[in-house]
Design an enzyme around this catalytic site. Structure first.
Site, PDB file in Angstrom:
ATOM      1  N   TYR A  77       0.830  -1.218   0.000  1.00 39.86           N
ATOM      2  CA  TYR A  77       0.000   0.000   0.000  1.00 39.86           C
ATOM      3  C   TYR A  77       0.861   1.263   0.000  1.00 39.86           C
ATOM      4  O   TYR A  77       2.046   1.231   0.307  1.00 39.86           O
ATOM      5  CB  TYR A  77      -0.944  -0.003   1.193  1.00 39.86           C
ATOM      6  CG  TYR A  77      -2.021  -1.074   1.086  1.00 39.86           C
ATOM      7  CD1 TYR A  77      -2.745  -1.249  -0.093  1.00 39.86           C
ATOM      8  CD2 TYR A  77      -2.298  -1.918   2.147  1.00 39.86           C
ATOM      9  CE1 TYR A  77      -3.705  -2.228  -0.217  1.00 39.86           C
ATOM     10  CE2 TYR A  77      -3.271  -2.910   2.036  1.00 39.86           C
ATOM     11  CZ  TYR A  77      -3.980  -3.055   0.854  1.00 39.86           C
ATOM     12  OH  TYR A  77      -4.927  -4.025   0.730  1.00 39.86           O
ATOM     13  N   GLY A  85     -17.229 -10.058  19.244  1.00 43.36           N
ATOM     14  CA  GLY A  85     -15.882  -9.782  19.781  1.00 43.36           C
ATOM     15  C   GLY A  85     -15.629  -8.281  19.861  1.00 43.36           C
ATOM     16  O   GLY A  85     -16.522  -7.463  19.604  1.00 43.36           O
ATOM     17  N   ILE A 100     -13.808  -6.129  18.039  1.00 46.81           N
ATOM     18  CA  ILE A 100     -13.887  -5.266  16.846  1.00 46.81           C
ATOM     19  C   ILE A 100     -15.344  -4.946  16.525  1.00 46.81           C
ATOM     20  O   ILE A 100     -15.705  -3.789  16.293  1.00 46.81           O
ATOM     21  CB  ILE A 100     -13.167  -5.930  15.649  1.00 46.81           C
ATOM     22  CG1 ILE A 100     -11.658  -5.958  15.911  1.00 46.81           C
ATOM     23  CG2 ILE A 100     -13.471  -5.191  14.345  1.00 46.81           C
ATOM     24  CD1 ILE A 100     -10.827  -6.636  14.826  1.00 46.81           C
ATOM     25  N   ARG A 135     -10.002 -12.876  12.037  1.00 48.61           N
ATOM     26  CA  ARG A 135      -9.020 -12.547  11.009  1.00 48.61           C
ATOM     27  C   ARG A 135      -8.122 -13.757  10.750  1.00 48.61           C
ATOM     28  O   ARG A 135      -7.855 -14.540  11.663  1.00 48.61           O
ATOM     29  CB  ARG A 135      -8.185 -11.336  11.458  1.00 48.61           C
ATOM     30  CG  ARG A 135      -9.030 -10.083  11.651  1.00 48.61           C
ATOM     31  CD  ARG A 135      -8.168  -8.879  12.008  1.00 48.61           C
ATOM     32  NE  ARG A 135      -7.221  -8.534  10.986  1.00 48.61           N
ATOM     33  CZ  ARG A 135      -7.504  -7.784   9.907  1.00 48.61           C
ATOM     34  NH1 ARG A 135      -8.717  -7.291   9.738  1.00 48.61           N
ATOM     35  NH2 ARG A 135      -6.572  -7.525   9.022  1.00 48.61           N
ATOM     36  N   HIS A 194      -4.270  11.125  44.246  1.00 49.38           N
ATOM     37  CA  HIS A 194      -5.694  11.185  44.600  1.00 49.38           C
ATOM     38  C   HIS A 194      -6.265  12.514  44.119  1.00 49.38           C
ATOM     39  O   HIS A 194      -5.597  13.530  44.267  1.00 49.38           O
ATOM     40  CB  HIS A 194      -5.844  11.069  46.123  1.00 49.38           C
ATOM     41  CG  HIS A 194      -7.272  11.251  46.575  1.00 49.38           C
ATOM     42  ND1 HIS A 194      -8.222  10.261  46.453  1.00 49.38           N
ATOM     43  CD2 HIS A 194      -7.897  12.330  47.139  1.00 49.38           C
ATOM     44  CE1 HIS A 194      -9.375  10.694  46.919  1.00 49.38           C
ATOM     45  NE2 HIS A 194      -9.210  11.956  47.338  1.00 49.38           N
TER      46      HIS A 194
HETATM   47  P1  FAD Z   1      -0.622  -5.579   9.717  1.00 46.01           P
HETATM   48  O1  FAD Z   1      -0.986  -4.370  10.455  1.00 46.01           O
HETATM   49  O2  FAD Z   1      -1.687  -6.439   9.158  1.00 46.01           O
HETATM   50  O3  FAD Z   1       0.343  -5.116   8.546  1.00 46.01           O
HETATM   51  C1  FAD Z   1       0.759  -6.001   7.561  1.00 46.01           C
HETATM   52  C2  FAD Z   1       1.209  -5.204   6.373  1.00 46.01           C
HETATM   53  O4  FAD Z   1       1.797  -6.089   5.446  1.00 46.01           O
HETATM   54  C3  FAD Z   1       0.058  -4.502   5.669  1.00 46.01           C
HETATM   55  O5  FAD Z   1       0.374  -3.141   5.521  1.00 46.01           O
HETATM   56  C4  FAD Z   1      -0.029  -5.213   4.327  1.00 46.01           C
HETATM   57  O6  FAD Z   1      -0.397  -4.356   3.275  1.00 46.01           O
HETATM   58  C5  FAD Z   1       1.387  -5.705   4.147  1.00 46.01           C
HETATM   59  N1  FAD Z   1       1.491  -6.900   3.317  1.00 46.01           N
HETATM   60  C6  FAD Z   1       0.882  -8.097   3.493  1.00 46.01           C
HETATM   61  N2  FAD Z   1       1.259  -8.958   2.532  1.00 46.01           N
HETATM   62  C7  FAD Z   1       2.117  -8.287   1.736  1.00 46.01           C
HETATM   63  C8  FAD Z   1       2.854  -8.645   0.583  1.00 46.01           C
HETATM   64  N3  FAD Z   1       2.809  -9.871   0.051  1.00 46.01           N
HETATM   65  N4  FAD Z   1       3.632  -7.708   0.031  1.00 46.01           N
HETATM   66  C9  FAD Z   1       3.701  -6.466   0.536  1.00 46.01           C
HETATM   67  N5  FAD Z   1       3.044  -6.073   1.634  1.00 46.01           N
HETATM   68  C10 FAD Z   1       2.264  -6.978   2.226  1.00 46.01           C
HETATM   69  N6  FAD Z   1      -4.897  -4.005  17.867  1.00 46.01           N
HETATM   70  C11 FAD Z   1      -4.587  -3.386  19.020  1.00 46.01           C
HETATM   71  O7  FAD Z   1      -3.551  -3.680  19.622  1.00 46.01           O
HETATM   72  N7  FAD Z   1      -5.409  -2.404  19.535  1.00 46.01           N
HETATM   73  C12 FAD Z   1      -6.544  -2.033  18.925  1.00 46.01           C
HETATM   74  O8  FAD Z   1      -7.260  -1.163  19.411  1.00 46.01           O
HETATM   75  C13 FAD Z   1      -6.894  -2.676  17.702  1.00 46.01           C
HETATM   76  N8  FAD Z   1      -8.014  -2.318  17.050  1.00 46.01           N
HETATM   77  C14 FAD Z   1      -8.304  -2.910  15.863  1.00 46.01           C
HETATM   78  C15 FAD Z   1      -9.444  -2.513  15.183  1.00 46.01           C
HETATM   79  C16 FAD Z   1      -9.772  -3.092  13.971  1.00 46.01           C
HETATM   80  C17 FAD Z   1     -11.015  -2.644  13.254  1.00 46.01           C
HETATM   81  C18 FAD Z   1      -8.912  -4.094  13.417  1.00 46.01           C
HETATM   82  C19 FAD Z   1      -9.234  -4.732  12.102  1.00 46.01           C
HETATM   83  C20 FAD Z   1      -7.769  -4.494  14.081  1.00 46.01           C
HETATM   84  C21 FAD Z   1      -7.457  -3.914  15.312  1.00 46.01           C
HETATM   85  N9  FAD Z   1      -6.313  -4.289  16.015  1.00 46.01           N
HETATM   86  C22 FAD Z   1      -6.017  -3.677  17.202  1.00 46.01           C
HETATM   87  C23 FAD Z   1      -5.391  -5.321  15.507  1.00 46.01           C
HETATM   88  C24 FAD Z   1      -4.153  -4.683  14.859  1.00 46.01           C
HETATM   89  O9  FAD Z   1      -4.554  -3.830  13.829  1.00 46.01           O
HETATM   90  C25 FAD Z   1      -3.233  -5.763  14.340  1.00 46.01           C
HETATM   91  O10 FAD Z   1      -2.929  -6.661  15.387  1.00 46.01           O
HETATM   92  C26 FAD Z   1      -1.940  -5.173  13.821  1.00 46.01           C
HETATM   93  O11 FAD Z   1      -2.172  -4.249  12.786  1.00 46.01           O
HETATM   94  C27 FAD Z   1      -1.032  -6.283  13.309  1.00 46.01           C
HETATM   95  O12 FAD Z   1       0.167  -5.724  12.918  1.00 46.01           O
HETATM   96  P2  FAD Z   1       1.121  -6.482  11.893  1.00 46.01           P
HETATM   97  O13 FAD Z   1       2.326  -5.607  11.743  1.00 46.01           O
HETATM   98  O14 FAD Z   1       1.321  -7.876  12.310  1.00 46.01           O
HETATM   99  O15 FAD Z   1       0.309  -6.574  10.534  1.00 46.01           O
END
Ligand code: FAD
Length: 598
Positions: A156, A309, A311, A399, A571
């Site tokens: 992205y 859940g 979300i 997810r 407090h």
């Molecule tokens: P991601 O954030 O999923 O990032 C992965 C990245 O890899 C993405 O940018 C994607 O585009 C990229 N990618 C994947 N495959 C490829 C490829 N082949 N080539 C190039 N790029 C690629 N967590 C919390 O701790 N607190 C919260 O309040 C919270 N709220 C949430 C609310 C919602 C609505 C959602 C959906 C999730 C929420 N989460 C929350 C969970 C949190 O967003 C994820 O746990 C976190 O983003 C995971 O981080 P990550 O780095 O593992 O992967």
């Protein structure tokens, strides 16, 4: 060596002899895992069937106009491989995660045979980080700070991943506005009345976008300042030291046809997870996942949340405050699984006014978009007999990790059937110079877990000996009131027969909570009955998520009730309820009626 693989129709929700309405592949096509093969159509929904493996299509066994059932062969493909690969690591066991399963529990994986790339490379680096989410950018920045040449491959246009773009941050931007609207409405009881809020939904969406842009812009700046190169595109491993990047453009992941090859000494896979779409979920703008809900296009009259859940309930809170009536359907026997039931009960009582129907032990079995609304059929303990009509359906049923979409097998990396990548305590996969972090390695799928794992992986890439040895990972529902918990929960302790002591401080005895008009919550600390050390805690009430960090620290430091109770808390604050809960546990609390002598 070559081998032929049959790709078959998966479980399609019990349907058989379903119409094949599209075929996307032909003999000779080279397909990646998860590329769409065909579209099936039932009388209720259409569904695309993705490829479970990558390869070259040798034969297509179905045709448009034909029928297909579970287990039918769709295509036969040829996959190729070369050198041998090391065995998968034993999965890591994360301690004390109350809310979810951990990396433990993976079945042992056979390591695939790695491929070998004979071509050149456009970019070379010490560390290639695949994915720019919270796990990925934290790993990349830490590695760069340790002096390594780092490349992030991200499909992205912005860094930040799910969390910053379509997860944690935009949901909190909307929840903040909802919480202020709700809080202001409560002031009527104190004699302060505001009119009904006028919500300009375009401006509200604009606010959320601005928040995202500020944070993702900040990340781009920080990457630049660290000389971390971002290669834009979809990454697919070629072998254990090369990844091919199909260059993308625009705001999505549309490919341009250009390719780049990145050569790396070490890799950190941080490719995250994606929304699970059940086969019967139709393609209709009124049926959305969390990303669709965050787009905030309009406020429905009646909304169904599929999956009770965090979300789903967070998004439900936003839409309900903006005017929607809510139903929720959950297959389990309670909402917000993972948290102690006594905490959830407080949230549920406070939020009862938002819901028309909470359907527990109930499944959604059909979703049918019609002109007058989306009609949903249920089965189970609380299922209404007739299909119900909704203006919007949010499916938030979980997810799935992206491990099977990366060509990991070409690098010899073991991936579980579900798409998780097993790692050891140093975040190493079965291929010693390739690490994995974040959602892709297991539950809980939370940003703060991924960030910590990212630092561990980066430090190991730099030759340090780092381990992921956090005792606990907190979970928070940013609903109103917030529900936060960490470590051993009381319900789990009971199930496991653990001997515990607990201290509970009801907010009804907190001066600050009463002054705030929000004394419905409580703070609970859980101690090991033998060592007297704190092993868990739960808080329900406004800002519970901000407070749980102190409980995490106390667990990491091995504190007992005296340590926490004798720590002077300011407090009047809600934070002092943690000190007071500890005092309750050792019988010294003077803010409650006299306790029975132990
Ligand atoms: P991601 O954030 O999923 O990032 C992965 C990245 O890899 C993405 O940018 C994607 O585009 C990229 N990618 C994947 N495959 C490829 C490829 N082949 N080539 C190039 N790029 C690629 N967590 C919390 O701790 N607190 C919260 O309040 C919270 N709220 C949430 C609310 C919602 C609505 C959602 C959906 C999730 C929420 N989460 C929350 C969970 C949190 O967003 C994820 O746990 C976190 O983003 C995971 O981080 P990550 O780095 O593992 O992967």
């Amino acid at each position: 060596m070559s081998n032929l693989i049959e790709l078959k129709v998966p479980d399609i929700g019990g349907h058989s002899n379903v119409d094949v309405i599209e075929v996307f592949v032909k003999p000779g096509d080279v397909i990646a895992k998860d590329d769409s093969l065909i579209t099936l159509e039932t009388d209720k929904a259409t569904m695309e069937v993705p490829a479970e493996a990558a390869g070259t299509v040798k034969e297509v066994k179905v045709a448009v106009g034909g029928k297909a059932s579970e287990g039918d062969v769709i295509v036969i493909i040829e996959a190729a491989g070369a050198a041998a690969a090391p065995a998968a690591p034993k999965p890591v066991e994360t301690v004390g995660v109350a809310s979810a399963t951990t990396q433990a529990g993976f079945a042992p994986q056979a390591a695939p045979v790695a491929a070998s790339h004979s071509g050149g490379a456009d970019v070379e680096c010490d560390v290639m980080v695949l994915g720019g989410g919270p796990g990925g950018y934290s790993a990349a920045f830490r590695a760069a700070d340790l002096g390594l040449k780092v490349v992030i491959v991200e499909r992205y246009s912005t860094l930040g991943g799910v969390c910053l773009n379509v997860g944690c941050i935009p949901s909190k931007a909307l929840l903040h506005n909802a919480a202020v609207i709700d809080e202001v409405s409560h002031l009527a009881a104190n004699g302060i009345k505001f009119g009904k809020p006028e919500v300009d939904i375009d401006m509200l969406r604009g606010y959320k976008e601005k928040v995202i842009a500020k944070l993702t812009g900040g990340l781009a700046g920080m990457a630049k300042a660290r000389k971390v190169e971002v290669v834009r595109g979809v990454g697919h491993f070629l072998d254990p030291h090369h990844i091919e990047v199909s260059v993308t453009t625009g705001s999505g992941s549309e490919t341009t046809g250009d390719k780049k090859v990145v050569k790396f000494n070490n890799a950190i896979i941080a490719a995250g997870s994606r929304v699970v779409k059940l086969p019967f979920i139709p393609n209709d703008p009124r049926v959305v996942d969390s990303t669709g809900a965050l787009e905030l296009k309009s406020v429905p009259g009646k909304m169904l949340i599929v999956g009770g859940g965090i979300i789903g309930l967070e998004m439900g809170t936003v839409y309900s405050t903006l005017g929607a009536r809510l139903d929720v359907v959950e297959m389990m026997d309670g909402l917000m699984q993972g948290a102690d039931r006594d905490l959830v009960k407080v949230w549920q009582k406070w939020n009862a006014h938002r819901f028309d129907n909470i359907m527990l032990n109930t499944k959604t079995v059909g979703i049918e978009p019609k002109e007058d609304g989306v009609w949903v059929t249920f089965e189970g303990a609380s299922a209404p007999k007739e299909p119900q009509r909704y203006d919007m359906v949010l499916y938030a049923t979980g997810r799935a990790p992206n491990g099977k979409l990366l060509g990991a097998e070409n690098a010899g990396i073991a991936v579980t059937d579900r798409g998780f990548i097993p790692v050891d305590k140093q975040q190493r996969t079965n291929v010693p110079h390739i690490y994995a972090i974040g959602d892709i390695v297991g539950q809980p799928m939370l940003a703060h877990k991924g960030v910590h794992e990212g630092h561990v992986a980066a430090e190991n890439c730099a030759g340090q000996k780092a381990y992921f040895d956090a005792r606990v990972i907190p979970g928070v529902a940013y609903t109103d009131p917030e529900v936060a918990w960490v470590g051993v929960t009381e319900d789990d302790a009971k199930k496991q027969g653990l001997k515990i002591e607990k201290g509970v401080f009801p907010w009804a005895a907190s001066g600050r909570a009463i002054a705030n008009g929000r004394d419905e919550g409580f703070t609970k600390l859980i101690f090991d009955a033998e060592t007297h050390q704190i092993i868990g805690g739960g808080i329900v009430g406004p800002h519970a998520g901000d407070m749980i960090g102190e409980v995490c620290l106390a667990i990491e430091m091995g504190c007992d009730a005296t340590d926490i109770g004798k720590t002077i808390h300011p407090h009047p604050t809600m934070g002092e309820s943690i000190g007071m809960a500890a005092e309750v546990a050792h019988g010294t609390c003077t803010d409650l009626p006299p306790q029975r002598k132990k």
